[in-house]
Design an enzyme around this catalytic site. Structure first.
Site, PDB file in Angstrom:
ATOM      1  N   GLU A 185      42.370  15.481 -42.111  1.00  0.00           N
ATOM      2  CA  GLU A 185      41.087  15.655 -41.421  1.00  0.00           C
ATOM      3  C   GLU A 185      39.898  15.030 -42.169  1.00  0.00           C
ATOM      4  O   GLU A 185      39.111  14.292 -41.566  1.00  0.00           O
ATOM      5  CB  GLU A 185      40.827  17.141 -41.164  1.00  0.00           C
ATOM      6  N   SER A 195      39.817  22.746 -43.854  1.00  0.00           N
ATOM      7  CA  SER A 195      41.169  22.405 -43.379  1.00  0.00           C
ATOM      8  C   SER A 195      41.467  20.971 -43.774  1.00  0.00           C
ATOM      9  O   SER A 195      40.687  20.070 -43.436  1.00  0.00           O
ATOM     10  CB  SER A 195      41.244  22.514 -41.862  1.00  0.00           C
ATOM     11  N   ARG A 226      38.057  17.307 -32.967  1.00  0.00           N
ATOM     12  CA  ARG A 226      37.704  16.819 -34.314  1.00  0.00           C
ATOM     13  C   ARG A 226      37.505  15.298 -34.328  1.00  0.00           C
ATOM     14  O   ARG A 226      37.918  14.606 -35.257  1.00  0.00           O
ATOM     15  CB  ARG A 226      38.800  17.185 -35.335  1.00  0.00           C
TER      16      ARG A 226
END
Ligand code: FAD
Ligand code: NAP
Length: 342
Positions: A330, A235, A162
């Site tokens: 995130e 998320s 990520r």
């Protein structure tokens, strides 16, 4: 054309209320250069916007928000497959649908991820054991400071979990213009995730990218909220990676800990931890934790970033107390001066 005092509520999937001091859409590299020049002259920070599915915006933002609308997809056949180049403003999922229809392997596990092609490399989007880095050959990006177009090959993107160079060293410096992927016409299913193994292991001969895509779409629709109905940004926290010793330590108290081996130690399932901490399905005013997947925070469409931050702080504090682990957010968050805060 640059507009002033524009609401971005319908342009972010959390539907957070946000007024941008300056806003424009660009559908060519020339327009992008013009927007960057305007921002520089007016001493405004520039915030690039795709579909707003990985963003936390403040109630007011003093910045030039530039919605990327560059369009176009082209394909070039090679001996073993196809090289596909897609412009940054194309819908990621439309690209995946098209390549799956064309019987090309490579992107099918990344089905139904919201957002644009240009944002996909920023956090190296991933799902079901595949990441954009596995398929990206190169991308072109405009250096917002110099106005020159540069090409980054896969290695130069410095992809990680990520993460990429565009979230690190080159954060907010480049606007991605287009991405080129290498896809395969020979069967290349990636079925390492349990759900996919269970569904396809018996029948691998008849597999196609379309079948895998259809299955993943069904699975995601059954577990994840549709942002058009229940506003969310996917998320909200990254899965933390801890040392093997730390994971063993946590397991003493939580023998059911859900974790997966990675090079650096073990990746812990943050959704499981949040659920264990009792947050699944909780509601705090206009924001909450999704009742089918605790990693997803939701809004009722009337929330602002401060409402969300209170819930984020509560969850992070509790997870640190219970597991001794720090959860990292995130989505990318911005403050009222257009500066990135996470
Ligand atoms: P935005 O949210 O508009 O922007 C995100 C960041 O990228 C911002 O900092 C922005 O400035 C920057 N940016 C946008 N476009 C450009 C550009 N052209 N050049 C340079 N910078 C740019 N993510 C996953 O990894 N896996 C998943 O499975 C997944 N599932 C999701 C499910 C749901 C329901 C939702 C709501 C989100 C999910 N996400 C997932 C997160 C999100 O979809 C991705 O991060 C997506 O790539 C964001 O694209 P976007 O166009 O909406 O970017
Ligand atoms: P899931 O399958 O219930 O799995 C829960 C977590 O365990 C995931 O975060 C996943 O990590 C990890 N995991 C499961 N099987 C694994 C394996 N074989 N090897 C390594 N890690 C494994 O997750 P879900 O919520 O339904 O989501 C399915 C996929 O879509 C996941 O890959 C997830 O990342 C992705 N997704 C991402 C977002 C986002 O916004 N980033 C939103 C929704 C879904 P990983 O997350 O590292 O894959």
């Amino acid at each position: 054309m640059i507009k002033q005092q524009v609401s971005l509520q319908h342009l972010n999937t959390l539907r957070l209320s946000c007024i941008a001091s300056h806003y424009c859409q660009v559908s060519s590299i020339e327009e992008l250069v013009e927007a960057a020049n305007y921002a520089r002259l007016q001493q405004l920070p520039l915030l690039l916007l795709g579909e707003g599915s990985n963003l936390v915006l403040p109630s007011k933002i003093r910045a030039l928000v530039v919605k990327i609308e560059l369009k176009g997809v082209r394909q070039k056949a090679t001996d073993s497959g196809v090289i596909v180049t897609a412009a940054a403003g194309e819908s990621w999922d439309s690209l995946v649908a098209q390549t799956a229809r064309d019987e090309l392997w490579g992107l099918e596990n990344l089905s139904l991820i919201p957002g644009t092609v240009g944002a996909a490399p920023i956090q190296n989007i991933g799902a079901y054991g595949v990441e954009v880095k596995d398929r990206l050959l190169e991308l072109r990006a405009l250096d917002l400071a110099s106005g020159t177009v540069e090409t980054f090959d896969n290695r130069q993107c410095e992809f990680a979990y990520r993460d990429s160079v565009f979230k690190q060293r080159f954060s907010n410096r480049f606007a991605i213009i287009d991405c080129t992927f290498k896809l395969n016409s020979v069967a290349e299913p990636q079925l390492s995730y349990g759900a996919l193994q269970n569904a396809f292991n018996h029948n691998q001969g008849a597999l196609s990218p379309r079948l895998v895509r259809d299955y993943i779409c069904q699975l995601r629709q059954s577990k994840l909220p549709d942002p058009r109905v229940t506003p969310n940004a996917g998320s909200f926290f990254k899965n933390p990676v801890v040392s093997e010793a730390k994971a063993k330590d946590i397991e003493k108290q939580f023998p059911e800990l859900v974790s997966y081996p990675v090079d650096e130690g073990r990746k812990l399932a943050a959704g499981w931890m949040i659920e264990q901490a009792g947050f699944k399905g909780v509601q705090r005013g206009s924001v909450g934790v999704y009742d089918k997947q605790a990693l997803v925070l939701t809004s009722n469409g009337c929330a602002n970033a401060s409402d969300l931050q209170l819930l984020v702080d509560e969850i992070r504090t509790r997870i640190a107390e219970l597991f001794g682990v720090s959860l990292e957010v995130e989505p990318r968050s911005y403050d009222c001066h257009g500066q990135q805060v996470s």
